[in-house]
Design an enzyme around this catalytic site. Structure first.
Site, PDB file in Angstrom:
ATOM      1  N   HIS A  73       0.973  -1.194   0.068  1.00 47.53           N
ATOM      2  CA  HIS A  73      -0.063  -0.240  -0.018  1.00 47.53           C
ATOM      3  C   HIS A  73       0.722   1.106  -0.034  1.00 47.53           C
ATOM      4  O   HIS A  73       0.571   2.195  -0.929  1.00 47.53           O
ATOM      5  CB  HIS A  73      -0.512  -0.070   1.195  1.00 47.53           C
ATOM      6  CG  HIS A  73      -1.430   1.436   1.554  1.00 47.53           C
ATOM      7  ND1 HIS A  73      -2.400   1.668   0.655  1.00 47.53           N
ATOM      8  CD2 HIS A  73      -1.330   2.387   2.563  1.00 47.53           C
ATOM      9  CE1 HIS A  73      -2.684   2.993   1.236  1.00 47.53           C
ATOM     10  NE2 HIS A  73      -2.181   3.277   2.167  1.00 47.53           N
ATOM     11  N   ASP A 102       6.863  22.245 -26.041  1.00 47.29           N
ATOM     12  CA  ASP A 102       7.083  20.863 -25.523  1.00 47.29           C
ATOM     13  C   ASP A 102       7.893  20.610 -24.343  1.00 47.29           C
ATOM     14  O   ASP A 102       8.597  21.773 -23.868  1.00 47.29           O
ATOM     15  CB  ASP A 102       7.081  19.787 -26.468  1.00 47.29           C
ATOM     16  CG  ASP A 102       6.602  18.441 -26.192  1.00 47.29           C
ATOM     17  OD1 ASP A 102       6.836  17.798 -25.004  1.00 47.29           O
ATOM     18  OD2 ASP A 102       6.007  17.835 -27.022  1.00 47.29           O
ATOM     19  N   TRP A 138       6.879   0.018   4.050  1.00 49.54           N
ATOM     20  CA  TRP A 138       7.322   0.875   2.942  1.00 49.54           C
ATOM     21  C   TRP A 138       8.641   1.297   3.205  1.00 49.54           C
ATOM     22  O   TRP A 138       9.584   1.854   2.351  1.00 49.54           O
ATOM     23  CB  TRP A 138       6.432   1.856   2.493  1.00 49.54           C
ATOM     24  CG  TRP A 138       6.530   3.106   3.382  1.00 49.54           C
ATOM     25  CD1 TRP A 138       5.875   3.341   4.437  1.00 49.54           C
ATOM     26  CD2 TRP A 138       7.303   4.156   2.915  1.00 49.54           C
ATOM     27  NE1 TRP A 138       6.189   4.796   4.671  1.00 49.54           N
ATOM     28  CE2 TRP A 138       7.143   5.210   3.736  1.00 49.54           C
ATOM     29  CE3 TRP A 138       8.033   4.714   1.829  1.00 49.54           C
ATOM     30  CZ2 TRP A 138       7.673   6.494   3.594  1.00 49.54           C
ATOM     31  CZ3 TRP A 138       8.508   5.915   1.837  1.00 49.54           C
ATOM     32  CH2 TRP A 138       8.468   6.714   2.704  1.00 49.54           C
ATOM     33  N   SER A 166      13.356   6.285 -13.351  1.00 48.04           N
ATOM     34  CA  SER A 166      12.201   7.142 -14.092  1.00 48.04           C
ATOM     35  C   SER A 166      12.159   8.617 -13.551  1.00 48.04           C
ATOM     36  O   SER A 166      11.859   9.666 -14.423  1.00 48.04           O
ATOM     37  CB  SER A 166      10.959   6.402 -13.847  1.00 48.04           C
ATOM     38  OG  SER A 166       9.803   7.075 -14.141  1.00 48.04           O
ATOM     39  N   SER A 167      12.180   8.365 -12.068  1.00 48.54           N
ATOM     40  CA  SER A 167      11.961   9.705 -11.458  1.00 48.54           C
ATOM     41  C   SER A 167      13.150  10.797 -11.848  1.00 48.54           C
ATOM     42  O   SER A 167      12.983  12.113 -12.132  1.00 48.54           O
ATOM     43  CB  SER A 167      12.228   9.639 -10.009  1.00 48.54           C
ATOM     44  OG  SER A 167      10.706   9.044  -9.269  1.00 48.54           O
ATOM     45  N   HIS A 250      13.020  11.878   3.989  1.00 52.49           N
ATOM     46  CA  HIS A 250      12.237  13.095   4.385  1.00 52.49           C
ATOM     47  C   HIS A 250      12.205  14.135   3.163  1.00 52.49           C
ATOM     48  O   HIS A 250      11.159  14.611   3.092  1.00 52.49           O
ATOM     49  CB  HIS A 250      13.015  13.826   5.686  1.00 52.49           C
ATOM     50  CG  HIS A 250      12.023  14.796   6.199  1.00 52.49           C
ATOM     51  ND1 HIS A 250      10.904  14.233   6.972  1.00 52.49           N
ATOM     52  CD2 HIS A 250      11.835  16.169   5.791  1.00 52.49           C
ATOM     53  CE1 HIS A 250      10.300  15.463   7.036  1.00 52.49           C
ATOM     54  NE2 HIS A 250      10.509  16.551   6.458  1.00 52.49           N
ATOM     55  N   GLU A 252      11.919  13.226   0.137  1.00 54.38           N
ATOM     56  CA  GLU A 252      10.694  12.658  -0.499  1.00 54.38           C
ATOM     57  C   GLU A 252       9.337  13.013   0.046  1.00 54.38           C
ATOM     58  O   GLU A 252       8.235  13.225  -0.763  1.00 54.38           O
ATOM     59  CB  GLU A 252      10.675  10.976  -0.273  1.00 54.38           C
ATOM     60  CG  GLU A 252       9.457  10.271  -0.739  1.00 54.38           C
ATOM     61  CD  GLU A 252       9.387  10.191  -2.226  1.00 54.38           C
ATOM     62  OE1 GLU A 252      10.547  10.704  -2.984  1.00 54.38           O
ATOM     63  OE2 GLU A 252       8.383  10.140  -2.850  1.00 54.38           O
ATOM     64  N   TYR A 254       8.583  16.047   0.958  1.00 52.78           N
ATOM     65  CA  TYR A 254       8.256  17.166   0.445  1.00 52.78           C
ATOM     66  C   TYR A 254       8.295  17.210  -1.022  1.00 52.78           C
ATOM     67  O   TYR A 254       7.509  18.077  -1.560  1.00 52.78           O
ATOM     68  CB  TYR A 254       9.462  18.237   0.853  1.00 52.78           C
ATOM     69  CG  TYR A 254       9.346  18.597   2.340  1.00 52.78           C
ATOM     70  CD1 TYR A 254       8.366  19.454   2.769  1.00 52.78           C
ATOM     71  CD2 TYR A 254      10.153  17.822   3.319  1.00 52.78           C
ATOM     72  CE1 TYR A 254       8.155  19.704   4.160  1.00 52.78           C
ATOM     73  CE2 TYR A 254       9.796  18.161   4.608  1.00 52.78           C
ATOM     74  CZ  TYR A 254       8.798  18.992   4.927  1.00 52.78           C
ATOM     75  OH  TYR A 254       8.642  19.379   6.320  1.00 52.78           O
ATOM     76  N   SER A 265      -1.687  27.014  -4.895  1.00 50.12           N
ATOM     77  CA  SER A 265      -1.556  28.375  -5.262  1.00 50.12           C
ATOM     78  C   SER A 265      -2.089  29.034  -6.453  1.00 50.12           C
ATOM     79  O   SER A 265      -2.158  30.309  -6.770  1.00 50.12           O
ATOM     80  CB  SER A 265       0.049  28.726  -5.118  1.00 50.12           C
ATOM     81  OG  SER A 265       0.510  28.548  -3.963  1.00 50.12           O
ATOM     82  N   HIS A 299      14.415  13.081  12.541  1.00 49.30           N
ATOM     83  CA  HIS A 299      13.360  13.231  13.334  1.00 49.30           C
ATOM     84  C   HIS A 299      12.529  11.764  13.133  1.00 49.30           C
ATOM     85  O   HIS A 299      11.503  11.693  13.920  1.00 49.30           O
ATOM     86  CB  HIS A 299      12.490  14.364  13.084  1.00 49.30           C
ATOM     87  CG  HIS A 299      11.831  14.518  11.898  1.00 49.30           C
ATOM     88  ND1 HIS A 299      11.647  15.858  11.135  1.00 49.30           N
ATOM     89  CD2 HIS A 299      11.315  13.790  11.051  1.00 49.30           C
ATOM     90  CE1 HIS A 299      11.091  15.717  10.160  1.00 49.30           C
ATOM     91  NE2 HIS A 299      10.808  14.290   9.824  1.00 49.30           N
ATOM     92  N   HIS A 300      12.877  11.112  12.257  1.00 49.59           N
ATOM     93  CA  HIS A 300      11.951   9.792  11.868  1.00 49.59           C
ATOM     94  C   HIS A 300      12.864   8.638  13.114  1.00 49.59           C
ATOM     95  O   HIS A 300      12.271   7.626  12.952  1.00 49.59           O
ATOM     96  CB  HIS A 300      12.111   9.331  10.549  1.00 49.59           C
ATOM     97  CG  HIS A 300      11.411  10.445   9.473  1.00 49.59           C
ATOM     98  ND1 HIS A 300       9.998  10.123   9.433  1.00 49.59           N
ATOM     99  CD2 HIS A 300      11.953  11.172   8.904  1.00 49.59           C
ATOM    100  CE1 HIS A 300       9.590  10.999   8.549  1.00 49.59           C
ATOM    101  NE2 HIS A 300      10.831  11.693   8.308  1.00 49.59           N
ATOM    102  N   THR A 325       6.188  26.905   6.543  1.00 48.20           N
ATOM    103  CA  THR A 325       5.049  26.097   5.986  1.00 48.20           C
ATOM    104  C   THR A 325       3.900  27.196   6.602  1.00 48.20           C
ATOM    105  O   THR A 325       2.689  27.354   5.716  1.00 48.20           O
ATOM    106  CB  THR A 325       5.026  24.737   6.671  1.00 48.20           C
ATOM    107  OG1 THR A 325       6.138  24.119   6.324  1.00 48.20           O
ATOM    108  CG2 THR A 325       3.695  24.018   6.238  1.00 48.20           C
ATOM    109  N   LYS A 328       3.097  29.942   4.006  1.00 47.61           N
ATOM    110  CA  LYS A 328       2.403  29.656   2.983  1.00 47.61           C
ATOM    111  C   LYS A 328       0.718  29.479   3.399  1.00 47.61           C
ATOM    112  O   LYS A 328       0.016  30.026   2.546  1.00 47.61           O
ATOM    113  CB  LYS A 328       2.594  28.082   2.598  1.00 47.61           C
ATOM    114  CG  LYS A 328       4.146  28.030   2.056  1.00 47.61           C
ATOM    115  CD  LYS A 328       4.289  26.892   1.058  1.00 47.61           C
ATOM    116  CE  LYS A 328       5.155  27.143   0.096  1.00 47.61           C
ATOM    117  NZ  LYS A 328       4.745  27.894  -1.190  1.00 47.61           N
ATOM    118  N   ARG A 447       1.532   1.156  15.028  1.00 49.89           N
ATOM    119  CA  ARG A 447       1.107   0.821  13.676  1.00 49.89           C
ATOM    120  C   ARG A 447       1.412  -0.483  13.350  1.00 49.89           C
ATOM    121  O   ARG A 447       2.272  -1.095  13.800  1.00 49.89           O
ATOM    122  CB  ARG A 447       1.800   1.921  12.929  1.00 49.89           C
ATOM    123  CG  ARG A 447       3.111   1.894  12.750  1.00 49.89           C
ATOM    124  CD  ARG A 447       3.738   3.194  12.289  1.00 49.89           C
ATOM    125  NE  ARG A 447       3.750   3.136  10.911  1.00 49.89           N
ATOM    126  CZ  ARG A 447       4.495   3.805   9.921  1.00 49.89           C
ATOM    127  NH1 ARG A 447       5.482   4.610  10.515  1.00 49.89           N
ATOM    128  NH2 ARG A 447       4.399   4.029   8.835  1.00 49.89           N
TER     129      ARG A 447
END
Ligand SMILES: [Cu+2]
Lengths: 527, 382
Positions: A73, A102, A138, A166-167, A250, A252, A254, A265, A299-300, A325, A328, A447
């Site tokens: 998932h 293009d 994951w 790809s990314s 991390h 990732e 963002y 926006s 922080h993870h 943040t 924004k 979890r």
């Protein structure tokens, strides 16, 4: 709309159009359809999880299969649904927004899309291999994902490599396009924020995807070639895995939210009929968030036992992210303030984004407080937190973008009634699904467990009901999009009364080739 | 004897207390305040930051709601044209910054205190295994018997599979809880024998990863006698959801009595291990051990889950040379999920489970392995 509709050649016919296409609009559509398919697949996995957690006890699946579900998932949603959706939007919209004909590297563009279906076919096929698919979350922490992993992990590693390639190709393309192909007059500080956020996101991707590739390669070596990067018995370090993973992971998160900021926006000013408040500060805030995202990864890992100085550094750095943040969010509210708002479906999703993303932001600040994180870490509180920023955050922004630009893509207005129905069902569903998870986490539910103690039963039950409501509501989106592709009320070029920007100067639907000659610089109005 | 009675009384009382609290637990919305200074500090920090978020939320969402109600086109308003203000931007950069500093100060204080594990009065080693905990009490004197034991989920498979009604502490109960004294600084030294786990007891506000090759430390001073429960918090494989933690905090005198009793138990097992075991005894005891320790991987009936977890029924390693079976059990199979049970089980238990594996599930090696054989084997290896 000068030379915009110059049909000197249209798309090829049949399947080869899609296989060989180098057209940014075709590739954008491919990405978006692929992403939606993955969204349904990842959603199905989520529903298996919610079905199992509907009641205490093991009902439907074995614990090992449950772990495969949570893992798949997460992987499918992150790498298959959210990221490709934003790449799809980038493909469609960036050339239209900056007045380019293009993407800069159209053949690479084709390639970077077409390797994705193979990557995911490979990854999903692991579930049918002996020993099952990835079952280590994951985040695939070693040594659970190396020494203790099922044999199919090698295929998972290969799939991650392909997705990473790809990314990286996608981001190189975005950067090359934005830096080289802007129409005359389109200076950097006149670019729509969606373009800005994507430019920054692309740099993040190029910076961290190689780290991900590195870490999975180290896993591969540990599994097959006798190294011990992450194996303590061989002198390796399991915590190193986490440092590397989150140095990727991390930024990732963002990567999945910055383009969402760009979408919102664009939408809020349109439906508030008022220019975006604080454009410059929005650009700087995005850049600051991107910078900070590189120095908060641990922080993870507050519970791995870092030294005090490390804990404090990562706590302070993480708290700092709240500042840009916050800027924004305040700017969006100031944009709405004293506007003349209407509430079409894209605006509803955008407003819900601001509110619910902010709630995810609040829990984010709470999680940053290290001593309290000891209580929150690895509980449903964290699950609630990141689903608030990712589902009513990133995913809602993608839906908002879809409704917002759908008339430009198809030439027809979508069914507004069904769109609103989709919004309200999603909004109610998502909150029923994730809000109670805050309570579960605080009350002590870890979890990634297939079964739980009895005091968690009530909120799990509610959460599951919300999950099924949210999940099935997404079929409405599918229906609306198909209906809109087939026909409906003709869309005007500008589509929305308050819409500003180059993409609204070309006809609806946007012709196969646009801006073959650059737009009139006068059209590029100040942001 | 008196202290034993007191022990049971305090256990019974605290169970009752816990149970009555449990009745209301089903709609719990918040974190427990817990029973240590650390957990209360944590809770207070949590509430402070929570109220800050609520306050900011009220302002931001309030402004938004007000705009949504009043500044809508249907009311005929004309949109304003303002779109930037450096002053405003500075204000709403600075205010959150100051709030964050106000949060960082107490957070730093609490965290620094949490890191001070010095001057502990009792040290306990906590070792995570797939999927159980081992607790080892550190001795002051190496001549003393070492008290160490494994703590395994006590909830039955029938409850989990919805065969019978679930008990009140479903999934939060173990066969042998960790026992610690109250009002004593207890230091935990944590590591893991296989993958990552995390030892978490919410009432103590302690959550720490157990990591192979690392020793993490943390500490607790529990103020109230009672039973405190928690779970493994780091995904550790298939049975991650089934490795709970149960801690009994006893008054120091009761703890001392309990501890001495455990030491006596160690001496007793040493003596019993010299005695001969019959096939019937070994098979009965072995079956229990199998259902507690092995069934998750090797499954009921020893059919396994190939290819990862081999079947034991008909396995060559189980039915062939007894030394091979003994080696598999005592030393495990390094690099796989098959753990070394040499330390996890005592020689009597090892003898029983080895006999059971060799003669259960339709296997018929026919031999009864004796505790003395196991002891000899272990000695030889050292
Ligand atoms: Cu565990």
């Amino acid at each position: 709309m000068s030379a915009a509709h110059d049909h000197h050649h249209g798309p090829a016919k049949g399947l080869s159009r899609w296989l060989y296409t180098t057209n940014h609009k075709d590739i954008g559509s491919l990405y978006l359809w692929f992403s939606f398919a993955m969204f349904l697949l990842g959603g199905t996995f989520a529903l298996v999880i919610r079905a199992e957690l509907f009641q205490p006890g093991l009902q439907f699946v074995e614990p090992n299969f449950f772990n495969q579900m949570t893992t798949m998932h997460g992987l499918v949603m992150v790498f298959g649904a959210v990221m490709p959706a934003f790449v799809g939007l980038a493909n469609w919209m960036i050339p239209l927004m900056i007045g380019a004909p293009d993407m800069a590297l159209p053949r690479m563009n084709n390639w970077s899309f077409w390797i994705l279906p193979f990557a995911f076919a490979l990854m999903v096929s692991t579930m049918f291999m002996e020993g099952g698919g990835p079952n280590f979350g994951w985040t695939f922490y070693a040594p659970l994902s190396t020494t203790y992993a099922p044999p199919s992990t090698t295929f998972f590693i290969f799939a991650v490599h392909i997705m990473g390639a790809s990314s990286i190709m996608g981001s190189i393309n975005v950067i090359a396009t934005i830096l080289n192909m802007r129409a005359p007059g389109m200076t950097l500080m006149k670019m729509p924020l969606f373009v800005w956020t994507w430019l920054i996101t692309a740099y993040l991707l190029i910076a961290v995807m190689p780290v991900l590739a590195g870490v999975v390669t180290m896993m591969l070596f540990d599994i097959h070639f006798g190294t011990s990067f992450f194996n303590a018995a061989g002198g390796g370090d399991p915590v190193l895995f986490q440092h590397l993973f989150w140095f990727f992971g991390h930024p990732e998160v963002y990567i999945m939210i910055l383009p969402a900021f760009g979408v919102v926006s664009a939408i809020i000013p349109t439906f508030a009929r008022k220019r975006l408040f604080g454009y410059d500060s929005m650009v700087y805030a995005t850049a600051s968030i991107a910078f900070l995202s590189f120095i908060v990864w641990a922080h993870h890992m507050f519970t791995v036992g870092m030294p005090l100085a490390g804990q404090l550094f990562f706590m302070y750095a993480t708290m700092l992210i709240a500042v840009p943040t916050g800027v924004k969010v305040f700017n969006w509210v100031a944009t709405m303030f004293r506007g003349a708002m209407t509430f079409e479906t894209p605006m509803l999703f955008a407003i819900a984004f601001v509110v619910l993303f902010t709630m995810g932001g609040f829990t984010g600040v709470m999680l940053a407080i290290t001593p309290v994180d000891f209580q929150y870490h690895d509980t449903y509180f964290v699950v609630a937190h990141f689903h608030y920023v990712l589902v009513p955050g990133a995913v809602f922004s993608i839906m908002a973008a879809t409704y917002y630009w759908l008339p430009k893509w198809t030439g027809y207005m979508y069914d507004e009634t069904l769109g609103k129905l989709h919004f309200w069902l999603s909004f109610i569903g998502v909150n029923l699904l994730f809000f109670p998870q805050h309570f579960l986490g605080l009350a002590g539910m870890p979890r990634r467990i297939p079964d739980y103690a009895l005091q968690f039963a009530n909120f799990n039950w509610i959460s599951s009901v919300g999950g099924f409501l949210f999940g099935f509501s997404q079929l409405i989106l599918l229906f609306v999009v198909i209906k809109c592709v087939k026909g409906g009320k003709k869309a005007t070029d500008q589509v929305w009364e308050g819409a500003q920007g180059l993409e609204w100067t070309v006809p609806s639907p946007a012709p196969y080739h646009t801006f073959e000659t650059p737009p009139d610089p006068k059209l590029i109005h100040a942001q | 004897m008196l202290s034993k009675a007191k022990l049971w009384l305090s256990l019974a009382l605290s169970t009752l207390l816990f149970w009555s609290a449990g009745l209301h637990a089903a709609w719990d919305l918040n974190m427990p305040r817990g029973v240590t200074q650390m957990s209360r500090d944590t809770y207070d920090l949590h509430m402070t930051i929570f109220w800050w978020c609520v306050a900011i939320g009220v302002v931001v969402f309030g402004a938004m709601l007000w705009s949504i109600i009043n500044h809508r086109k249907s009311k005929g308003v004309k949109p304003a044209t303002f779109h930037e203000s450096t002053k405003v931007e500075i204000v709403w950069t600075l205010i959150p910054f100051l709030i964050l500093i106000a949060m960082a100060i107490p957070a730093t204080r609490v965290l620094t205190a949490a890191y001070d594990a010095s001057e502990s009065e009792l040290d306990v080693q906590i070792i995570g295994y797939q999927w159980r905990w081992e607790y080892r009490y550190m001795r002051e004197n190496m001549d003393e018997e070492e008290v160490s034991f494994f703590s395994v989920l006590a909830t039955s498979r029938e409850e989990i599979n919805n065969g019978v009604e679930k008990g009140e502490n479903y999934l939060l109960e173990v066969d042998r809880p960790l026992v610690i004294p109250t009002n004593t600084k207890v230091r935990f030294l944590m590591t893991s024998a296989d993958v990552l786990h995390a030892w978490w007891v919410p009432d103590f506000a302690i959550k720490k990863d157990t990591i192979p090759g690392f020793i993490n430390e943390t500490w607790v001073i529990v103020e109230e006698p009672g039973i405190y429960r928690g779970q493994c918090a780091e995904l550790c494989g298939m049975e991650h959801g089934f490795m709970p933690i149960e801690v009994h905090a006893l008054e120091p005198a009761d703890f001392q009595a309990w501890y001495e009793e455990q030491q006596a138990g160690v001496r007793q097992i040493r003596e019993l291990a010299a005695a001969e075991m019959t096939m019937a005894d070994a098979m009965a005891q072995g079956e229990q051990i199998y259902n507690r320790n092995c069934v998750a991987c090797h499954q009921a009936g020893g059919v396994g889950m190939p290819p990862v977890f081999p079947a034991l029924a008909g396995s060559a390693k189980a039915t062939g040379d007894a030394a091979v079976t003994m080696d598999t059990l005592v030393n495990g199979v390094p690099g796989t999920a098959m753990a070394a049970y040499g330390r996890q089980l005592n020689p009597i238990e090892l003898a029983a489970i080895i006999t059971y594996v060799r003669n259960g599930f339709g296997n018929s090696a026919g031999d009864v392995i004796q505790p003395a054989d196991v002891n000899a084997y272990i000695q030889e290896g050292q």
